[in-house]
Design an enzyme around this catalytic site. Structure first.
Site, PDB file in Angstrom:
ATOM      1  N   ASP A  13       0.902  -1.203   0.058  1.00 50.16           N
ATOM      2  CA  ASP A  13       0.026  -0.130   0.301  1.00 50.16           C
ATOM      3  C   ASP A  13       0.975   1.243  -0.189  1.00 50.16           C
ATOM      4  OD1 ASP A  13      -2.352  -1.563   0.107  1.00 50.16           O
ATOM      5  OD2 ASP A  13      -2.189  -1.888   2.262  1.00 50.16           O
ATOM      6  N   LYS A  16       1.629   2.095  -5.126  1.00 53.26           N
ATOM      7  CA  LYS A  16       2.469   1.430  -6.410  1.00 53.26           C
ATOM      8  C   LYS A  16       1.187   1.975  -7.557  1.00 53.26           C
ATOM      9  CE  LYS A  16       2.198  -2.577  -4.326  1.00 53.26           C
ATOM     10  NZ  LYS A  16       2.018  -2.272  -2.956  1.00 53.26           N
ATOM     11  N   LYS A  18      -0.726   4.204  -8.257  1.00 49.20           N
ATOM     12  CA  LYS A  18      -0.840   5.762  -8.381  1.00 49.20           C
ATOM     13  C   LYS A  18       0.520   6.105  -9.573  1.00 49.20           C
ATOM     14  CE  LYS A  18       0.837  10.251  -7.225  1.00 49.20           C
ATOM     15  NZ  LYS A  18       0.249  11.493  -6.608  1.00 49.20           N
ATOM     16  N   GLY A  40      -4.678  -4.246  -3.685  1.00 49.93           N
ATOM     17  CA  GLY A  40      -5.709  -3.159  -3.909  1.00 49.93           C
ATOM     18  C   GLY A  40      -4.700  -2.090  -4.235  1.00 49.93           C
ATOM     19  N   HIS A  41      -4.950  -1.431  -5.554  1.00 51.50           N
ATOM     20  CA  HIS A  41      -3.932  -0.526  -6.287  1.00 51.50           C
ATOM     21  C   HIS A  41      -5.083   0.597  -6.401  1.00 51.50           C
ATOM     22  CE1 HIS A  41      -0.605  -3.546  -7.347  1.00 51.50           C
ATOM     23  NE2 HIS A  41      -0.904  -3.657  -5.889  1.00 51.50           N
ATOM     24  N   GLN A 224       1.841  -6.260  -3.458  1.00 48.12           N
ATOM     25  CA  GLN A 224       2.337  -6.364  -2.032  1.00 48.12           C
ATOM     26  C   GLN A 224       3.732  -5.465  -2.043  1.00 48.12           C
ATOM     27  OE1 GLN A 224       1.000  -9.610  -3.602  1.00 48.12           O
ATOM     28  NE2 GLN A 224      -0.769  -8.263  -2.883  1.00 48.12           N
TER      29      GLN A 224
END
Ligand code: GDP
Ligand code: IMO
Ligand code: MG
Length: 426
Positions: A13, A16, A18, A40-41, A224
């Site tokens: 988190d 990455k 963005k 979750g990007h 991750q």
């Protein structure tokens, strides 16, 4: 720079998504090489937020080919939902490619993840309960089912039978759950899911090499992070794949000589979701500040993230493990109102100062942070675009991170939006 890897340098988190989205502008292909929908990007474009779990973050650009490569574990129901979500927003997924060699996450993997975490009780890992560990375990045990197996119904059923030979009784007898039904699963996968995804199935290794030969720009998007790596992370509090830059090679089928640039994404402070050691963790009002101002809740699971100061000991180790060429720093704006900011520069372990990541996990559990304290900048930087416009104290903070990591910072995120960044090298 034909091929670039984006890798998380902490516990995930970092932002990455963005920066992958930003770099994608210059790319022809964006490739996910490991993990699954535990990721979750988040991308924020023109004020609209898109959270992606499986589809690479380049998908928002028309000219990008998004690729889910062999190292990823794929839950088809999630993939289909994500495609539907994107198409409903007007984003075409026609160019998507999914490796036939990627392994499937089946419903029983997820169920096993849930019941095993419950069994661990207080010792639980705090997984995302997505079935990631059980799916990779099957892959390693050679009873996994790959995307290409769907193309041969007989093989698919046979493999399901083999895979369920032990897992059926395990679920039923040990965990008191219903044993999965092979016929029902086959119908869902072959009749319902396959028609939705068959046009995406491809030999992605070949596609990537074709692109490399054509000198196209490729971005390998890590999910991750370094310290969640199965081999190099804080085992057992890790994920079941290799997010470190080497994973981009095995997870796609390209050799290391093809990787030209490795960008480490580092948050300006540290967060972790799930269990495990975290030397620079905070439990005070600064922790609440990071959570509340930084919205530190899981993109998918909604869990409150644990927070702490920036840890340069870990970053130095991440530089080595990934051969980072540069660091993209994110969320510096979240520190705008702080009086003082701190960087963990070393650990105290059993009364001794240690500047390297301890080799023994027990030592890492005992590590106490030694901080360098610096004055905060107490100014809103969210609209800053140029390095010179950053307050002096913020510049000093970034320079300290460069100093302690030994690697240049290239970009600095000052807000979630695609254009909210400062080019530190200009
Ligand atoms: P990832 O998993 O590494 O892609 O990161 P996540 O998307 O899970 O979490 C990062 C969060 O920070 C998202 O909500 C992003 O929109 C947000 N974000 C990324 N970079 C910045 C930044 O520089 N400043 C701020 N304020 N938010 C950011
Ligand atoms: P992105 O790509 C943060 C953590 C889980 C848990 C451990 C194992 O968004 O940075 P798993 O479900 O993978 O077996 O869980 O790893 N974890 C993440 N933490 N960001 C992620 O992804 C994560 N993916 C897994 O919280 O501690
Ligand atoms: Mg995330």
């Amino acid at each position: 720079m034909p091929s670039t890897v984006v890798v998380g340098t902490q516990w995930g988190d970092e932002g990455k998504g963005k920066f992958t989205d930003l770099f994608a502008k210059e790319m022809e292909m964006v490739v996910r090489y490991q993990g699954g929908h535990n990721a979750g990007h988040t991308l924020v474009v023109d004020g609209e937020t898109t959270a992606l779990q499986l589809i690479p973050s380049g998908v928002l650009y028309d000219h990008i080919t998004p690729v889910i490569a062999n190292g990823v574990v794929v839950d088809l129901q999630v993939l289909i939902n994500e495609i539907d979500m994107l198409e409903a927003k007007g984003v075409s997924c026609d160019r998507l490619k999914v490796s036939g060699n990627a392994h499937l996450i089946l419903p029983y993997h997820q169920e096993l993840d849930v019941v095993f975490e419950r069994h661990l009780g207080a010792n639980k890992l705090g997984t995302t309960k997505r079935g990631i560990g059980p799916a990779y375990a099957d892959k390693a045990f050679r009873v996994g089912i790959r995307v290409q197996d769907l193309l041969d119904p007989k093989i698919f059923r046979e493999k399901l039978n083999v895979s369920l030979h032990e897992k059926g009784p395990l679920l039923a007898k040990v965990y008191n759950r219903l044993a999965p039904n092979v016929e029902e699963l086959s119908r869902t996968y072959l009749d319902e899911y396959l028609p939705r995804i068959s046009s995406f199935i491809a030999d992605t290794t070949d596609l990537i090499h074709e692109a490399l030969e054509a000198r196209e720009n490729i971005l390998f998007e890590g999910a991750q992070a370094t310290f969640l790596d199965l081999d190099h992370g804080t085992y057992p509090f890790v994920t079941s794949s290799n997010p470190t830059a080497g994973g981009a090679c095995t997870g796609t089928g390209v050799g290391p000589r093809h990787i030209d640039r490795v960008v480490g994404i580092a948050k300006a402070y540290t967060t972790r979701v799930g269990s495990g050691p975290f030397p620079a963790e905070l439990f005070d009002e600064i922790a609440d500040h990071f959570v509340n101002v930084g919205h530190e809740y899981g993109t998918n699971t909604g869990r409150r993230r644990r927070t702490g100061w920036f840890d340069s000991v870990m970053l130095r180790h991440a530089v080595r493990l990934n051969s980072l060429s540069e660091i993209a720093l994110t969320k510096l704006d979240i520190m705008d109102t702080l009086e003082t900011v701190k960087i963990c520069v070393a650990y105290e372990i059993d009364g001794e100062r240690v500047e390297k990541m301890p080799y023994h996990q027990t030592d890492f559990h005992k590590a106490r942070p030694i901080y360098q304290e610096m004055p905060g900048w107490k100014e809103d930087i969210s609209q800053v675009k140029e390095k010179d416009k950053l307050p002096r104290n913020a510049q000093d903070y970034v320079r300290a991170i460069e100093h302690y990591s030994g690697v240049p910072v290239s970009l600095i995120g000052v807000g979630p939006g695609r254009r909210q960044y400062v080019d530190w090298q200009k």
